[in-house]
Design a protein around this motif. Structure first.
Motif, PDB file in Angstrom:
ATOM      1  N   THR A 288      65.531  -0.389  55.862  1.00 39.55           N
ATOM      2  CA  THR A 288      66.713   0.467  55.801  1.00 39.55           C
ATOM      3  C   THR A 288      66.451   1.714  54.945  1.00 39.55           C
ATOM      4  O   THR A 288      65.636   1.694  54.032  1.00 39.55           O
ATOM      5  CB  THR A 288      67.920  -0.286  55.219  1.00 39.55           C
ATOM      6  OG1 THR A 288      67.635  -0.649  53.865  1.00 39.55           O
ATOM      7  CG2 THR A 288      68.253  -1.525  56.035  1.00 39.55           C
ATOM      8  N   THR A 289      67.161   2.770  55.262  1.00 38.88           N
ATOM      9  CA  THR A 289      67.056   4.013  54.500  1.00 38.88           C
ATOM     10  C   THR A 289      67.506   3.787  53.062  1.00 38.88           C
ATOM     11  O   THR A 289      66.917   4.330  52.123  1.00 38.88           O
ATOM     12  CB  THR A 289      67.911   5.116  55.158  1.00 38.88           C
ATOM     13  OG1 THR A 289      67.449   5.295  56.499  1.00 38.88           O
ATOM     14  CG2 THR A 289      67.809   6.417  54.408  1.00 38.88           C
ATOM     15  N   ARG A 290      68.525   2.984  52.888  1.00 39.72           N
ATOM     16  CA  ARG A 290      69.019   2.690  51.533  1.00 39.72           C
ATOM     17  C   ARG A 290      67.927   2.044  50.683  1.00 39.72           C
ATOM     18  O   ARG A 290      67.722   2.419  49.540  1.00 39.72           O
ATOM     19  CB  ARG A 290      70.236   1.778  51.631  1.00 39.72           C
ATOM     20  CG  ARG A 290      70.811   1.437  50.289  1.00 39.72           C
ATOM     21  CD  ARG A 290      72.067   0.608  50.450  1.00 39.72           C
ATOM     22  NE  ARG A 290      72.622   0.337  49.143  1.00 39.72           N
ATOM     23  CZ  ARG A 290      73.288  -0.743  48.847  1.00 39.72           C
ATOM     24  NH1 ARG A 290      73.532  -1.644  49.770  1.00 39.72           N
ATOM     25  NH2 ARG A 290      73.745  -0.925  47.632  1.00 39.72           N
ATOM     26  N   ARG A 291      67.234   1.074  51.246  1.00 44.88           N
ATOM     27  CA  ARG A 291      66.165   0.409  50.494  1.00 44.88           C
ATOM     28  C   ARG A 291      65.063   1.397  50.139  1.00 44.88           C
ATOM     29  O   ARG A 291      64.535   1.382  49.034  1.00 44.88           O
ATOM     30  CB  ARG A 291      65.583  -0.753  51.288  1.00 44.88           C
ATOM     31  CG  ARG A 291      64.453  -1.432  50.504  1.00 44.88           C
ATOM     32  CD  ARG A 291      63.907  -2.640  51.183  1.00 44.88           C
ATOM     33  NE  ARG A 291      62.770  -3.161  50.464  1.00 44.88           N
ATOM     34  CZ  ARG A 291      62.822  -4.099  49.516  1.00 44.88           C
ATOM     35  NH1 ARG A 291      63.982  -4.631  49.190  1.00 44.88           N
ATOM     36  NH2 ARG A 291      61.739  -4.516  48.904  1.00 44.88           N
TER      37      ARG A 291
ATOM     38  N   ALA B 256      54.374   1.050  50.720  1.00 43.73           N
ATOM     39  CA  ALA B 256      54.994   1.050  52.049  1.00 43.73           C
ATOM     40  C   ALA B 256      55.748  -0.243  52.312  1.00 43.73           C
ATOM     41  O   ALA B 256      56.900  -0.218  52.764  1.00 43.73           O
ATOM     42  CB  ALA B 256      53.932   1.280  53.129  1.00 43.73           C
ATOM     43  N   ILE B 257      55.129  -1.366  52.033  1.00 42.21           N
ATOM     44  CA  ILE B 257      55.771  -2.660  52.268  1.00 42.21           C
ATOM     45  C   ILE B 257      56.982  -2.819  51.364  1.00 42.21           C
ATOM     46  O   ILE B 257      58.031  -3.308  51.793  1.00 42.21           O
ATOM     47  CB  ILE B 257      54.759  -3.813  52.053  1.00 42.21           C
ATOM     48  CG1 ILE B 257      53.740  -3.844  53.189  1.00 42.21           C
ATOM     49  CG2 ILE B 257      55.445  -5.153  51.892  1.00 42.21           C
ATOM     50  CD1 ILE B 257      54.338  -4.187  54.547  1.00 42.21           C
ATOM     51  N   ASP B 258      56.874  -2.389  50.124  1.00 42.46           N
ATOM     52  CA  ASP B 258      58.008  -2.479  49.204  1.00 42.46           C
ATOM     53  C   ASP B 258      59.162  -1.603  49.689  1.00 42.46           C
ATOM     54  O   ASP B 258      60.319  -2.000  49.643  1.00 42.46           O
ATOM     55  CB  ASP B 258      57.582  -2.073  47.800  1.00 42.46           C
ATOM     56  CG  ASP B 258      58.430  -2.709  46.720  1.00 42.46           C
ATOM     57  OD1 ASP B 258      59.333  -3.498  47.053  1.00 42.46           O
ATOM     58  OD2 ASP B 258      58.196  -2.419  45.534  1.00 42.46           O
ATOM     59  N   MET B 259      58.853  -0.418  50.178  1.00 40.13           N
ATOM     60  CA  MET B 259      59.897   0.470  50.685  1.00 40.13           C
ATOM     61  C   MET B 259      60.543  -0.086  51.952  1.00 40.13           C
ATOM     62  O   MET B 259      61.739   0.074  52.162  1.00 40.13           O
ATOM     63  CB  MET B 259      59.331   1.864  50.965  1.00 40.13           C
ATOM     64  CG  MET B 259      58.983   2.625  49.714  1.00 40.13           C
ATOM     65  SD  MET B 259      58.291   4.231  50.090  1.00 40.13           S
ATOM     66  CE  MET B 259      59.751   5.115  50.621  1.00 40.13           C
TER      67      MET B 259
ATOM     68  N   ALA C 203      55.189   6.740  47.598  1.00 45.24           N
ATOM     69  CA  ALA C 203      56.565   6.627  48.091  1.00 45.24           C
ATOM     70  C   ALA C 203      57.102   7.995  48.498  1.00 45.24           C
ATOM     71  O   ALA C 203      57.779   8.113  49.525  1.00 45.24           O
ATOM     72  CB  ALA C 203      57.457   5.988  47.036  1.00 45.24           C
ATOM     73  N   ILE C 204      56.795   9.017  47.726  1.00 45.93           N
ATOM     74  CA  ILE C 204      57.225  10.374  48.078  1.00 45.93           C
ATOM     75  C   ILE C 204      56.587  10.799  49.401  1.00 45.93           C
ATOM     76  O   ILE C 204      57.246  11.350  50.276  1.00 45.93           O
ATOM     77  CB  ILE C 204      56.916  11.359  46.939  1.00 45.93           C
ATOM     78  CG1 ILE C 204      57.832  11.082  45.747  1.00 45.93           C
ATOM     79  CG2 ILE C 204      57.046  12.808  47.407  1.00 45.93           C
ATOM     80  CD1 ILE C 204      57.434  11.784  44.472  1.00 45.93           C
ATOM     81  N   MET C 205      55.288  10.513  49.554  1.00 46.56           N
ATOM     82  CA  MET C 205      54.608  10.846  50.805  1.00 46.56           C
ATOM     83  C   MET C 205      55.208  10.093  51.994  1.00 46.56           C
ATOM     84  O   MET C 205      55.305  10.635  53.092  1.00 46.56           O
ATOM     85  CB  MET C 205      53.114  10.506  50.720  1.00 46.56           C
ATOM     86  CG  MET C 205      52.311  11.443  49.881  1.00 46.56           C
ATOM     87  SD  MET C 205      50.561  11.028  50.015  1.00 46.56           S
ATOM     88  CE  MET C 205      50.235  10.437  48.373  1.00 46.56           C
ATOM     89  N   LEU C 206      55.612   8.857  51.754  1.00 43.49           N
ATOM     90  CA  LEU C 206      56.129   8.014  52.830  1.00 43.49           C
ATOM     91  C   LEU C 206      57.587   8.304  53.172  1.00 43.49           C
ATOM     92  O   LEU C 206      58.113   7.729  54.129  1.00 43.49           O
ATOM     93  CB  LEU C 206      55.953   6.535  52.465  1.00 43.49           C
ATOM     94  CG  LEU C 206      54.508   6.055  52.398  1.00 43.49           C
ATOM     95  CD1 LEU C 206      54.423   4.670  51.761  1.00 43.49           C
ATOM     96  CD2 LEU C 206      53.869   6.057  53.777  1.00 43.49           C
ATOM     97  N   THR C 207      58.245   9.181  52.433  1.00 42.59           N
ATOM     98  CA  THR C 207      59.627   9.534  52.761  1.00 42.59           C
ATOM     99  C   THR C 207      59.706  10.587  53.858  1.00 42.59           C
ATOM    100  O   THR C 207      60.787  10.811  54.414  1.00 42.59           O
ATOM    101  CB  THR C 207      60.400  10.046  51.522  1.00 42.59           C
ATOM    102  OG1 THR C 207      59.738  11.178  50.972  1.00 42.59           O
ATOM    103  CG2 THR C 207      60.548   8.956  50.479  1.00 42.59           C
TER     104      THR C 207
END
Length: 129
Positions: A17-20, A8-11, A72-76
């Motif tokens: 931003t959505t890009r990140r 989460a923190i890395d994303m 990351a997939i879950m957090l999208t």
């Protein structure tokens, strides 16, 4: 260390931003696929101990990207990342997890931590982030 929080923190980074978010998700997915594939190829094709050891390390380190990718997939999902980081001092956590993300280089370390956290959540216990 909480692997879900690391993802989460890395994303989120410093601005969220959505890009990140997309770049980090791609990094995690490419990391697991490329490192495991290259490591497997080295394990199968190397004739010397050094090549096989490096291949084994690549597979183990590459597998660390699997739980990061899954989180990351879950957090999208819309609102999931914001909910995960609600009330969190993201600047402080970013500094902390910048150092902790070096655990990705220790084969299977994040896999073990993610399994531990999942078992703790399933048992009704929570672990400190």
């Amino acid at each position: 260390m909480d692997v879900r929080r690391l993802a989460a923190i890395d994303m989120y980074g410093s601005r969220g931003t959505t890009r990140r978010r997309r770049i980090i998700l791609a990094e995690f997915l490419v990391g697991v696929i490329a490192m495991v594939a290259w490591g497997s190829w080295l394990l199968a094709s190397s004739n010397d101990l050094g090549g096989r050891a490096f291949g084994l390390w690549l597979v183990g380190a590459g597998l660390n990207y699997a739980p990061l990718s899954a989180y990351a997939i879950m957090l999208t999902r819309p609102g999931a990342l914001d909910a995960e980081l609600a009330g969190v001092d993201t600047d402080r956590e970013l500094r902390r997890y910048t150092v902790l993300q070096l655990w990705v280089f220790v084969p299977l370390a994040l896999v073990v931590l993610a399994v531990r956290d999942a078992l703790a959540r399933r048992g009704g216990r929570t672990t400190a982030p």
